[in-house]
Scaffold this motif. Structure first.
Motif, PDB file in Angstrom:
ATOM      1  N   ALA A 149     -27.823  33.933  45.497  1.00  0.00           N
ATOM      2  CA  ALA A 149     -26.932  33.027  44.750  1.00  0.00           C
ATOM      3  C   ALA A 149     -27.672  31.745  44.377  1.00  0.00           C
ATOM      4  O   ALA A 149     -27.055  30.699  44.172  1.00  0.00           O
ATOM      5  CB  ALA A 149     -25.689  32.706  45.586  1.00  0.00           C
ATOM      6  N   ALA A 150     -29.008  31.823  44.310  1.00  0.00           N
ATOM      7  CA  ALA A 150     -29.825  30.645  43.997  1.00  0.00           C
ATOM      8  C   ALA A 150     -30.563  30.875  42.682  1.00  0.00           C
ATOM      9  O   ALA A 150     -30.541  31.973  42.121  1.00  0.00           O
ATOM     10  CB  ALA A 150     -30.811  30.396  45.135  1.00  0.00           C
ATOM     11  N   ASP A 151     -31.224  29.817  42.203  1.00  0.00           N
ATOM     12  CA  ASP A 151     -31.956  29.893  40.936  1.00  0.00           C
ATOM     13  C   ASP A 151     -33.430  30.186  41.225  1.00  0.00           C
ATOM     14  O   ASP A 151     -34.150  29.311  41.725  1.00  0.00           O
ATOM     15  CB  ASP A 151     -31.815  28.556  40.194  1.00  0.00           C
ATOM     16  CG  ASP A 151     -32.489  28.590  38.824  1.00  0.00           C
ATOM     17  OD1 ASP A 151     -33.255  29.536  38.556  1.00  0.00           O
ATOM     18  OD2 ASP A 151     -32.235  27.664  38.035  1.00  0.00           O
ATOM     19  N   VAL A 170     -32.946  21.735  44.332  1.00  0.00           N
ATOM     20  CA  VAL A 170     -33.251  22.130  45.702  1.00  0.00           C
ATOM     21  C   VAL A 170     -32.561  21.147  46.642  1.00  0.00           C
ATOM     22  O   VAL A 170     -32.705  19.931  46.506  1.00  0.00           O
ATOM     23  CB  VAL A 170     -34.766  22.130  45.955  1.00  0.00           C
ATOM     24  CG1 VAL A 170     -35.056  22.419  47.432  1.00  0.00           C
ATOM     25  CG2 VAL A 170     -35.454  23.153  45.058  1.00  0.00           C
ATOM     26  N   ARG A 171     -31.806  21.710  47.571  1.00  0.00           N
ATOM     27  CA  ARG A 171     -31.087  20.891  48.548  1.00  0.00           C
ATOM     28  C   ARG A 171     -31.395  21.425  49.946  1.00  0.00           C
ATOM     29  O   ARG A 171     -31.386  22.647  50.144  1.00  0.00           O
ATOM     30  CB  ARG A 171     -29.586  20.930  48.249  1.00  0.00           C
ATOM     31  CG  ARG A 171     -29.263  20.201  46.954  1.00  0.00           C
ATOM     32  CD  ARG A 171     -27.947  20.607  46.360  1.00  0.00           C
ATOM     33  NE  ARG A 171     -28.082  21.683  45.381  1.00  0.00           N
ATOM     34  CZ  ARG A 171     -27.079  22.165  44.661  1.00  0.00           C
ATOM     35  NH1 ARG A 171     -25.863  21.675  44.834  1.00  0.00           N
ATOM     36  NH2 ARG A 171     -27.272  23.125  43.786  1.00  0.00           N
ATOM     37  N   ILE A 172     -31.673  20.527  50.878  1.00  0.00           N
ATOM     38  CA  ILE A 172     -32.140  20.933  52.218  1.00  0.00           C
ATOM     39  C   ILE A 172     -31.337  20.165  53.261  1.00  0.00           C
ATOM     40  O   ILE A 172     -31.189  18.941  53.160  1.00  0.00           O
ATOM     41  CB  ILE A 172     -33.642  20.605  52.380  1.00  0.00           C
ATOM     42  CG1 ILE A 172     -34.479  21.336  51.315  1.00  0.00           C
ATOM     43  CG2 ILE A 172     -34.129  20.953  53.781  1.00  0.00           C
ATOM     44  CD1 ILE A 172     -35.928  20.886  51.253  1.00  0.00           C
ATOM     45  N   GLY A 221     -26.236  28.169  44.656  1.00  0.00           N
ATOM     46  CA  GLY A 221     -27.224  27.144  44.338  1.00  0.00           C
ATOM     47  C   GLY A 221     -28.459  27.325  45.204  1.00  0.00           C
ATOM     48  O   GLY A 221     -28.477  28.136  46.138  1.00  0.00           O
ATOM     49  N   THR A 222     -29.512  26.545  44.885  1.00  0.00           N
ATOM     50  CA  THR A 222     -30.773  26.653  45.624  1.00  0.00           C
ATOM     51  C   THR A 222     -30.691  25.728  46.842  1.00  0.00           C
ATOM     52  O   THR A 222     -31.146  24.585  46.820  1.00  0.00           O
ATOM     53  CB  THR A 222     -31.945  26.317  44.692  1.00  0.00           C
ATOM     54  OG1 THR A 222     -31.803  27.111  43.500  1.00  0.00           O
ATOM     55  CG2 THR A 222     -33.268  26.628  45.350  1.00  0.00           C
ATOM     56  N   VAL A 223     -30.075  26.248  47.880  1.00  0.00           N
ATOM     57  CA  VAL A 223     -29.641  25.437  49.007  1.00  0.00           C
ATOM     58  C   VAL A 223     -30.274  25.984  50.286  1.00  0.00           C
ATOM     59  O   VAL A 223     -30.038  27.145  50.647  1.00  0.00           O
ATOM     60  CB  VAL A 223     -28.101  25.462  49.100  1.00  0.00           C
ATOM     61  CG1 VAL A 223     -27.637  24.617  50.263  1.00  0.00           C
ATOM     62  CG2 VAL A 223     -27.472  24.971  47.807  1.00  0.00           C
ATOM     63  N   VAL A 224     -31.060  25.163  50.942  1.00  0.00           N
ATOM     64  CA  VAL A 224     -31.699  25.554  52.205  1.00  0.00           C
ATOM     65  C   VAL A 224     -30.865  24.963  53.343  1.00  0.00           C
ATOM     66  O   VAL A 224     -30.636  23.751  53.388  1.00  0.00           O
ATOM     67  CB  VAL A 224     -33.147  25.040  52.276  1.00  0.00           C
ATOM     68  CG1 VAL A 224     -33.784  25.403  53.608  1.00  0.00           C
ATOM     69  CG2 VAL A 224     -33.961  25.605  51.119  1.00  0.00           C
ATOM     70  N   LEU A 225     -30.445  25.836  54.257  1.00  0.00           N
ATOM     71  CA  LEU A 225     -29.446  25.464  55.265  1.00  0.00           C
ATOM     72  C   LEU A 225     -29.966  25.708  56.676  1.00  0.00           C
ATOM     73  O   LEU A 225     -30.980  26.384  56.862  1.00  0.00           O
ATOM     74  CB  LEU A 225     -28.192  26.323  55.072  1.00  0.00           C
ATOM     75  CG  LEU A 225     -27.554  26.246  53.695  1.00  0.00           C
ATOM     76  CD1 LEU A 225     -26.811  27.525  53.404  1.00  0.00           C
ATOM     77  CD2 LEU A 225     -26.621  25.054  53.626  1.00  0.00           C
ATOM     78  N   HIS A 226     -29.197  25.226  57.650  1.00  0.00           N
ATOM     79  CA  HIS A 226     -29.396  25.561  59.069  1.00  0.00           C
ATOM     80  C   HIS A 226     -30.787  25.168  59.549  1.00  0.00           C
ATOM     81  O   HIS A 226     -31.333  25.830  60.437  1.00  0.00           O
ATOM     82  CB  HIS A 226     -29.203  27.066  59.347  1.00  0.00           C
ATOM     83  CG  HIS A 226     -27.963  27.672  58.778  1.00  0.00           C
ATOM     84  ND1 HIS A 226     -27.723  29.021  58.828  1.00  0.00           N
ATOM     85  CD2 HIS A 226     -26.898  27.140  58.153  1.00  0.00           C
ATOM     86  CE1 HIS A 226     -26.572  29.296  58.249  1.00  0.00           C
ATOM     87  NE2 HIS A 226     -26.045  28.154  57.835  1.00  0.00           N
ATOM     88  N   VAL A 227     -31.392  24.138  58.953  1.00  0.00           N
ATOM     89  CA  VAL A 227     -32.741  23.745  59.361  1.00  0.00           C
ATOM     90  C   VAL A 227     -32.731  23.441  60.865  1.00  0.00           C
ATOM     91  O   VAL A 227     -31.905  22.668  61.359  1.00  0.00           O
ATOM     92  CB  VAL A 227     -33.208  22.515  58.565  1.00  0.00           C
ATOM     93  CG1 VAL A 227     -34.500  21.962  59.163  1.00  0.00           C
ATOM     94  CG2 VAL A 227     -33.429  22.893  57.105  1.00  0.00           C
ATOM     95  N   SER A 228     -33.658  24.075  61.584  1.00  0.00           N
ATOM     96  CA  SER A 228     -33.664  23.961  63.042  1.00  0.00           C
ATOM     97  C   SER A 228     -35.077  23.676  63.554  1.00  0.00           C
ATOM     98  O   SER A 228     -36.043  24.237  63.020  1.00  0.00           O
ATOM     99  CB  SER A 228     -33.145  25.271  63.654  1.00  0.00           C
ATOM    100  OG  SER A 228     -33.195  25.212  65.060  1.00  0.00           O
ATOM    101  N   PRO A 229     -35.195  22.773  64.557  1.00  0.00           N
ATOM    102  CA  PRO A 229     -34.130  22.030  65.216  1.00  0.00           C
ATOM    103  C   PRO A 229     -33.513  20.996  64.277  1.00  0.00           C
ATOM    104  O   PRO A 229     -34.184  20.481  63.388  1.00  0.00           O
ATOM    105  CB  PRO A 229     -34.851  21.329  66.373  1.00  0.00           C
ATOM    106  CG  PRO A 229     -36.181  21.980  66.501  1.00  0.00           C
ATOM    107  CD  PRO A 229     -36.522  22.532  65.177  1.00  0.00           C
ATOM    108  N   GLU A 230     -32.247  20.710  64.511  1.00  0.00           N
ATOM    109  CA  GLU A 230     -31.523  19.773  63.650  1.00  0.00           C
ATOM    110  C   GLU A 230     -32.018  18.338  63.864  1.00  0.00           C
ATOM    111  O   GLU A 230     -32.649  18.020  64.899  1.00  0.00           O
ATOM    112  CB  GLU A 230     -30.030  19.848  63.975  1.00  0.00           C
ATOM    113  CG  GLU A 230     -29.696  19.374  65.377  1.00  0.00           C
ATOM    114  CD  GLU A 230     -28.207  19.432  65.679  1.00  0.00           C
ATOM    115  OE1 GLU A 230     -27.428  18.880  64.905  1.00  0.00           O
ATOM    116  OE2 GLU A 230     -27.850  20.028  66.720  1.00  0.00           O
ATOM    117  N   ALA A 231     -31.675  17.474  62.920  1.00  0.00           N
ATOM    118  CA  ALA A 231     -32.104  16.071  62.980  1.00  0.00           C
ATOM    119  C   ALA A 231     -31.559  15.368  64.226  1.00  0.00           C
ATOM    120  O   ALA A 231     -32.265  14.580  64.868  1.00  0.00           O
ATOM    121  CB  ALA A 231     -31.652  15.331  61.720  1.00  0.00           C
TER     122      ALA A 231
END
Ligand code: FES
Length: 570
Positions: free
Chosen positions: A397-399, A469-471, A482-492
């Motif tokens: 579902a991304a570009d 691009v969204r992170i 959308g071009t969405v990067v999720l669940h970045v681990s470890p989190e902030a």
């Protein structure tokens, strides 16, 4: 009386120090509900139901409960329904995700505490099905899931609309000044017009399909629309099957196995399913000691095509999937890739189910493996210096034009910061930048919201920019795109590299190489880490404290550490 077999109402007696008295008292109060001795001797089927005035997706539950009871009674059981926590996606603050584990504990403990031989789990809205399966897996009593089914799309001005991919599409148009306030208010009443869960391949639909694939619900039931009479027949059949399970137990631990979880991952990928479902499936599997590895997800993704043309990846709706052949048709198409010896709640293996003659399939909705909708699976895991433990992108579902990119970071420290500045005309941002959201991960007090679909800044949206691009360490609704990067681990919030990104840093994304890297020297990052403020103090009491202390990261399903069954270290 003390020789009474320990099933039905005689199970798990209340402790008064005299078991015969305990059973006598329980029967007394069961008689107070008007049940005969014949009914009291039957196997008991509990119905864990999550109807709530705060949960529109569950508004058909009174009727479904009646149909389940009809099936239980017809098969010789005694149906007793009981309420649990309900999580209506748009009604729970800060997020329903924060309370998924709490609901799972409610379900687990009430299954265990009350006298029942099997249980029907009646849930549907995003977090409710995973919570029920997590709880049932931990209780390990024979269980069968029933979902309410998806809502129907309805025609409006020449096109069909349904929650909630279309909700986001129109909201994007409104933000870009392409439609007026009057128009968006009119559309608001056209997006969700029947009972049921969201009518696209969002989290609820993905979880329903995964549940059927795991073998925890009856074959063919995942996609039946909420208002279709077949839904009531499925409820009746579910009640009947629960009695069969009470007599010949098949436990969740026999159904949810490493092999069936891998089948579920295949289906998730072939559906272009929700990123949230990966977290939920990991949590469910963790309750029976089955690890889910993101590296394995990538291997499966490379060999599993997207077969289903449904929003948000494609064009159709869940009712189209049902009419096209349902999850069974998808499973048949994937058959050479599946473990067929997996047991299901019907007592048949998946292979036995799929051995039946294939019904008609609408290839406009469910493609063949030879001519798939997309050649590779819908999800990919990324690793790198910005995400040492992984991140997820829904590539279906991304570009693809944004997949191999290096960009300048535009950083938002929190959801409040995002809300305050994203539409500021003075924001220094271009369409080629990477939007970065920090402090929206699992243990943040925002409760890992579905905020990873950061809005395109208003001034860019008005200039025609549709995607960037969204992170983030947040999640994204299964209905979003959308071009969405999720669940970045470890989190902030726990000191992950995401929290050390500053405005102007360069980030490299490569979906092809499965990489997400922060292009900043380690010495500079070490200096930033040393300058980080101390973690905010834990909440002092209640569920907030438990949540902050016990929540695991995305790659462990965001379950509470003390609820997982220890499996092999991945
Ligand atoms: Fe309940 Fe979408 S809001 S399923």
């Amino acid at each position: 009386m003390s020789n009474t077999p320990k099933h039905g109402l005689a199970k798990g007696l209340t402790n008064y120090g005299d078991t015969d008295f305990s059973l006598y008292l329980r029967r007394t109060f069961t008689a107070a509900m008007g049940y005969s001795n014949e009914m009291m001797a039957r196997p008991v089927v509990g119905i864990a139901q999550s109807a709530s005035g705060f949960n529109p997706c569950h508004r058909t539950f009174p009727e479904l409960v009646e149909a389940v009871k009809r099936g239980v009674l017809a098969a010789g059981g005694l149906p007793l329904d009981f309420p649990t926590i309900s999580l209506g996606e748009a009604f729970v603050s800060p997020t329903s995700m924060k309370f998924r584990n709490l609901m799972s504990m409610d379900v687990e403990e009430m299954i265990r505490a009350q006298p029942m031989d099997a249980v029907v789990l009646l849930g549907g809205c995003d977090k409710t099905v995973p919570a029920q399966l997590m709880g049932a897996a931990s209780a390990d009593l024979p269980a069968v899931q029933l979902v309410p089914g998806p809502m129907l799309p309805m025609p409006f001005q020449g096109e069909r609309l349904g929650a909630c991919t279309d909700c986001r599409r129109f909201w994007g148009k409104y933000r870009a000044n392409e439609i007026s306030t009057d128009q968006i208010e009119e559309i608001q009443t056209k997006l969700a017009t029947t009972a049921g869960t969201c009518g696209v391949m969002g989290t609820a639909s993905t979880m329903a399909a995964i549940t059927e694939t795991l073998g925890m619900s009856l074959p063919g039931t995942a996609a039946i629309p909420a208002v279709h009479a077949d839904r009531l027949r499925a409820a009746e059949a579910t009640g009947r099957q629960a009695v069969a399970l009470a007599r010949q137990p098949i436990r969740p631990s026999q159904v949810i196995t490493a092999a069936s979880v891998e089948n579920a991952l295949r289906v998730l990928l072939a559906l272009g399913g929700s990123t949230n479902a990966l977290i939920h499936l990991t949590a469910i599997a963790g309750r029976v000691g089955v690890p889910v590895s993101l590296e394995r997800l990538n291997t499966l993704s490379d060999t599993t095509p997207v077969l289903v043309d449904l929003k948000p990846t494609g064009q159709h709706y869940m009712s189209d999937l049902y009419a096209a052949g349902g999850v069974g048709a998808v499973l048949r198409e994937l058959k050479p890739l599946l473990h067929l010896d997996c047991m299901t709640v019907t007592g048949q293996t998946l292979g036995e189910r799929l051995a039946a003659n294939a019904p008609w399939v609408d290839r406009a909705v469910i493609r063949s493996r030879e001519q798939p909708y997309q050649p590779q699976g819908g999800l990919a895991a990324l690793f790198g210096s910005l995400a040492p433990k992984g991140a997820i992108i829904k590539r279906s579902a991304a570009d693809p034009r944004l997949f191999e990119r290096e960009g300048r970071a535009v950083v938002f420290r929190s959801l409040d910061d995002l809300a305050a500045r994203i539409d500021d005309p003075a924001l220094d941002v271009t369409a080629d930048d990477f939007l970065v959201l920090q402090n929206a991960g699992p243990t943040s007090q925002s409760g890992m919201p579905e905020a990873g679909y950061l809005p395109v800044p208003a001034k860019l949206a008005r200039a025609g920019v549709k995607d960037m691009v969204r992170i983030s360490d947040a999640r994204m609704s299964g209905t979003a795109f959308g071009t969405v990067v999720l669940h970045v681990s470890p989190e902030a919030a726990i000191g992950g590299p995401l929290g050390q990104v500053r405005d102007g840093d360069r980030i490299r994304l490569s979906v092809r190489d499965r990489r997400l890297d922060l292009l900043v020297d380690e010495s500079e990052l070490a200096a930033r880490r040393a300058a980080l403020p101390a973690r905010t103090a834990l909440p002092t009491r209640g569920y907030d404290r438990l949540y902050a202390q016990a929540t695991l990261q995305a790659e462990a399903g965001c379950d509470f550490d003390f609820l997982r069954q220890q499996g092999p270290d991945t």
